[in-house]
Write an enzyme that holds these catalytic residues in place. Structure first.
Site, mmCIF file in Angstrom:
data_model
loop_
_atom_site.group_PDB
_atom_site.id
_atom_site.type_symbol
_atom_site.label_atom_id
_atom_site.label_comp_id
_atom_site.label_asym_id
_atom_site.label_seq_id
_atom_site.Cartn_x
_atom_site.Cartn_y
_atom_site.Cartn_z
ATOM 1 N N HIS A 72 0.852 -1.200 0.000
ATOM 2 C CA HIS A 72 0.000 0.000 0.000
ATOM 3 C C HIS A 72 0.881 1.241 0.000
ATOM 4 C CE1 HIS A 72 -4.233 -1.494 1.352
ATOM 5 N NE2 HIS A 72 -3.658 -2.321 0.507
ATOM 6 N N TYR A 200 -9.224 5.323 7.951
ATOM 7 C CA TYR A 200 -9.424 5.571 9.386
ATOM 8 C C TYR A 200 -10.459 6.695 9.487
ATOM 9 C CZ TYR A 200 -5.052 3.010 10.343
ATOM 10 O OH TYR A 200 -4.073 2.049 10.433
ATOM 11 N N PRO A 292 -4.248 -0.225 18.827
ATOM 12 C CA PRO A 292 -4.001 -0.649 17.442
ATOM 13 C C PRO A 292 -4.093 0.473 16.395
ATOM 14 C CG PRO A 292 -6.121 -1.484 18.223
ATOM 15 C CD PRO A 292 -5.457 -0.861 19.393
ATOM 16 N N LYS A 296 1.042 -0.519 15.073
ATOM 17 C CA LYS A 296 2.446 -0.627 15.467
ATOM 18 C C LYS A 296 2.805 -1.884 16.267
ATOM 19 C CE LYS A 296 4.042 2.897 13.500
ATOM 20 N NZ LYS A 296 3.899 2.289 12.177
ATOM 21 N N TYR A 383 3.845 6.330 10.338
ATOM 22 C CA TYR A 383 2.982 5.222 9.910
ATOM 23 C C TYR A 383 3.787 4.148 9.174
ATOM 24 C CZ TYR A 383 -1.264 2.801 8.538
ATOM 25 O OH TYR A 383 -2.246 1.849 8.394
HETATM 26 P P1 RFL Z 1 1.366 -12.621 21.148
HETATM 27 O O1 RFL Z 1 0.899 -12.607 19.729
HETATM 28 O O2 RFL Z 1 0.371 -12.287 22.204
HETATM 29 O O3 RFL Z 1 1.988 -14.049 21.432
HETATM 30 C C1 RFL Z 1 2.357 -14.455 22.731
HETATM 31 C C2 RFL Z 1 2.281 -15.971 22.801
HETATM 32 O O4 RFL Z 1 2.694 -16.409 24.095
HETATM 33 C C3 RFL Z 1 1.811 -17.426 24.549
HETATM 34 N N1 RFL Z 1 1.863 -17.472 26.026
HETATM 35 C C4 RFL Z 1 2.528 -18.414 26.720
HETATM 36 N N2 RFL Z 1 3.264 -19.453 26.324
HETATM 37 C C5 RFL Z 1 3.816 -20.237 27.290
HETATM 38 N N3 RFL Z 1 3.624 -20.008 28.630
HETATM 39 C C6 RFL Z 1 2.906 -18.982 29.068
HETATM 40 N N4 RFL Z 1 2.731 -18.757 30.385
HETATM 41 C C7 RFL Z 1 2.313 -18.115 28.096
HETATM 42 N N5 RFL Z 1 1.549 -17.006 28.173
HETATM 43 C C8 RFL Z 1 1.275 -16.636 26.911
HETATM 44 C C9 RFL Z 1 0.460 -17.001 23.999
HETATM 45 O O5 RFL Z 1 -0.453 -18.093 23.934
HETATM 46 C C10 RFL Z 1 0.857 -16.475 22.622
HETATM 47 O O6 RFL Z 1 0.823 -17.492 21.638
HETATM 48 O O7 RFL Z 1 2.600 -11.622 21.351
HETATM 49 P P2 RFL Z 1 3.802 -11.250 20.355
HETATM 50 O O8 RFL Z 1 4.370 -12.474 19.712
HETATM 51 O O9 RFL Z 1 4.679 -10.326 21.102
HETATM 52 O O10 RFL Z 1 3.083 -10.455 19.147
HETATM 53 C C11 RFL Z 1 2.487 -9.193 19.348
HETATM 54 C C12 RFL Z 1 1.339 -9.001 18.379
HETATM 55 O O11 RFL Z 1 0.473 -10.114 18.450
HETATM 56 C C13 RFL Z 1 0.557 -7.695 18.652
HETATM 57 O O12 RFL Z 1 1.422 -6.657 19.008
HETATM 58 C C14 RFL Z 1 -0.263 -7.237 17.425
HETATM 59 O O13 RFL Z 1 -1.265 -8.160 17.110
HETATM 60 C C15 RFL Z 1 -0.922 -5.857 17.696
HETATM 61 N N6 RFL Z 1 -1.819 -5.429 16.606
HETATM 62 C C16 RFL Z 1 -1.315 -4.848 15.451
HETATM 63 N N7 RFL Z 1 0.022 -4.718 15.273
HETATM 64 C C17 RFL Z 1 0.532 -4.208 14.102
HETATM 65 O O14 RFL Z 1 1.766 -4.087 13.982
HETATM 66 N N8 RFL Z 1 -0.279 -3.815 13.057
HETATM 67 C C18 RFL Z 1 -1.645 -3.926 13.149
HETATM 68 O O15 RFL Z 1 -2.324 -3.636 12.171
HETATM 69 C C19 RFL Z 1 -2.214 -4.421 14.393
HETATM 70 N N9 RFL Z 1 -3.533 -4.565 14.530
HETATM 71 C C20 RFL Z 1 -3.216 -5.578 16.751
HETATM 72 C C21 RFL Z 1 -4.054 -5.129 15.685
HETATM 73 C C22 RFL Z 1 -3.773 -6.156 17.896
HETATM 74 C C23 RFL Z 1 -5.140 -6.280 18.010
HETATM 75 N N10 RFL Z 1 -5.642 -6.901 19.175
HETATM 76 C C24 RFL Z 1 -6.630 -7.904 19.191
HETATM 77 C C25 RFL Z 1 -5.015 -6.653 20.434
HETATM 78 C C26 RFL Z 1 -5.433 -5.231 15.791
HETATM 79 C C27 RFL Z 1 -5.980 -5.788 16.947
HETATM 80 C C28 RFL Z 1 -7.491 -5.849 17.033
HETATM 81 C C1 PHB Z 2 -6.107 -4.601 10.753
HETATM 82 O O1 PHB Z 2 -6.202 -4.804 9.539
HETATM 83 O O2 PHB Z 2 -6.458 -5.454 11.582
HETATM 84 C C2 PHB Z 2 -5.606 -3.297 11.222
HETATM 85 C C3 PHB Z 2 -5.094 -2.398 10.308
HETATM 86 C C4 PHB Z 2 -4.636 -1.156 10.743
HETATM 87 C C5 PHB Z 2 -4.696 -0.850 12.088
HETATM 88 C C6 PHB Z 2 -5.184 -1.763 13.007
HETATM 89 C C7 PHB Z 2 -5.654 -2.999 12.577
HETATM 90 O O3 PHB Z 2 -4.260 0.368 12.504
#
Ligand code: RFL
Ligand code: PHB
Length: 389
Positions: A72, A200, A292, A296, A383
């Site tokens: 993008h 957004y 989110p 980041k 961004y």
């Molecule tokens: P995770 O993905 O939470 O993985 C951690 C893993 O550890 C396990 N765990 C354990 N394992 C063993 N023993 C224990 N005691 C444990 N406790 C936990 C868990 O089961 C899991 O498998 O962390 P990690 O790897 O640091 O990754 C981080 C990302 O997942 C997170 O920052 C992103 O998803 C945030 N996020 C976004 N980030 C972006 O860069 N771009 C985006 O567009 C974006 N959109 C989002 C998001 C997060 C969202 N939510 C639901 C919070 C959109 C949403 C809606």
């Molecule tokens: C997503 O596609 O889940 C998404 C994209 C951009 C954001 C957050 C979530 O800022």
């Protein structure tokens, strides 16, 4: 049993670190409390910075992303019913990649399995100990039997609710936190995205986001109350609310369909300092959370991984000092992404208690943003992601 690095958590941070360490010849075991299918079922991030794309390339897991991901070159902000485009490529020379976290995780899991690297799923009651000594260890229950693993280092890649940060004595860690008074209700649906680029939306009823996973799969969000029950949101109610927050012409183009996932996520800014405790390191969501809005979270997890991979491989190559810089190097980038995510969240959402003054400030900020090339460049360069330094 002994290995060089024990990695707790098979989310994107843990799997990417494991892959990079293995490619540097460093033995590692990943311990995950859930099943692989459960990890893949969590629908989260969608936008990758160029530095994350480059790191996945270095890890040898970029082939499918380059085939199926969508580069993008711009993003839209909608305000007062008007859509405004931020020309990411024109303002920064950089683009972002739309490729879901689920797919990144799947590619990493496949590469790990193909390389035969040890991964323990469904490990119960994980305990980390001795990280303040030269002999750290991790133990866990697998099929009712307690297993102990010794290592040189423990990487806490276990997310916000993990065991690693929780095992640090309270006096050794400082926590900074801001909880926002709303959540995001997200829907994934197999319908074509309403627009080629992400939108957004700032609206008097609350924020909305039109995102996507592919040309035929969309991801939409609406700001909701923290105590909303996801079961009380029918698909029809979701689409109707999203349409109310979009400009009339955009709403008319929206293709709706049955949701394949629907969930509510709370919004939080959180940083733990430091990120190193002897031979244990916090990585990704274990050490920090961003709302989110700036996309980041996953990207910060990837930059932490890059710094820790360099530090650990440096240590095994004989340069012992780099490991001392992991925490400060990672935190310098984390705080800037915290600032950007907090700013974008403050700009785009409806705050229950900010009153007419707060609303006027948002309007003035938005008006300024679209009248100033400098302001748009600031948004764009954050961004697409700040450089890894
Ligand atoms: P995770 O993905 O939470 O993985 C951690 C893993 O550890 C396990 N765990 C354990 N394992 C063993 N023993 C224990 N005691 C444990 N406790 C936990 C868990 O089961 C899991 O498998 O962390 P990690 O790897 O640091 O990754 C981080 C990302 O997942 C997170 O920052 C992103 O998803 C945030 N996020 C976004 N980030 C972006 O860069 N771009 C985006 O567009 C974006 N959109 C989002 C998001 C997060 C969202 N939510 C639901 C919070 C959109 C949403 C809606
Ligand atoms: C997503 O596609 O889940 C998404 C994209 C951009 C954001 C957050 C979530 O800022």
């Amino acid at each position: 049993m002994k290995t060089q690095v024990v990695i707790i958590g098979a989310g994107p941070s843990g799997l990417l670190l494991g892959q990079l360490l293995a490619r540097s010849g460093i033995a590692n075991t990943v311990i995950e409390q859930r099943s692989a299918d459960y990890v893949l079922g969590r629908i989260r991030a969608g936008v990758l910075e160029q530095t994350t794309v480059d790191l996945l390339q270095t890890a040898g897991v970029a082939e499918r992303m380059h085939q199926e991901g969508l580069p993008h070159v711009g993003v839209e902000l909608c305000f007062g019913g008007q859509r405004h485009r931020i020309d990411l490529l024109g303002l920064t020379g950089k683009r972002v990649m739309v490729y879901g976290q689920t797919e990144v995780t799947r590619d990493l899991m496949d590469a790990r399995a193909a390389a035969g690297l040890p991964t323990v799923y469904e490990a119960d009651e994980v305990v980390v100990s001795g990280f303040d000594s030269a002999t750290p260890s991790v133990s866990y229950l697998k099929d009712g039997v307690r297993v102990e693993l010794q290592a040189d280092f423990i990487a806490g890649c276990d997310g916000f609710h993990g065991v690693c940060r929780a095992s640090v004595p309270a006096a050794a860690i400082t926590l900074h936190e801001k909880v926002y008074p709303f959540g995001w209700l997200g829907v994934l649906a197999d319908v074509p995205p309403v627009s080629d680029e992400l939108i957004y939306v700032q609206h008097e009823r609350g924020f909305a986001l039109c995102s996507q996973r592919s040309k035929v799969r969309s991801r939409y969000y609406v700001q909701c109350a923290l105590d909303d029950d996801v079961a009380a949101w029918s698909d029809d109610a979701f689409w109707a609310e999203l349409k109310r927050r979009l400009p009339t012409e955009t709403a008319a183009q929206l293709v709706t369909g049955a949701s394949i996932e629907k969930s509510i996520a709370p919004l939080r800014s959180f940083v733990a300092e430091p990120l190193r405790f002897g031979s244990m390191f916090l990585v990704g969501d274990a050490g920090h959370i961003v709302p989110p809005t700036g996309a980041k979270g996953l990207n910060l997890a990837a930059s932490d991984v890059a710094y820790l991979w360099q530090a650990i491989s440096g240590w095994y190559a004989g340069s012992k000092a780099e490991i001392d810089h992991y925490s400060s190097r990672a935190l310098a980038r984390i705080w800037k992404a915290e600032r950007f995510s907090w700013w974008m969240t403050s700009l785009m959402h409806k705050f229950p208690d900010s009153g007419s003054f707060g609303h006027k400030m948002q309007m003035a900020e938005m008006d300024y943003l679209f009248s100033s090339q400098a302001a748009m460049t600031v948004l764009a360069e954050n961004y697409v992601g700040l450089p890894l330094v």
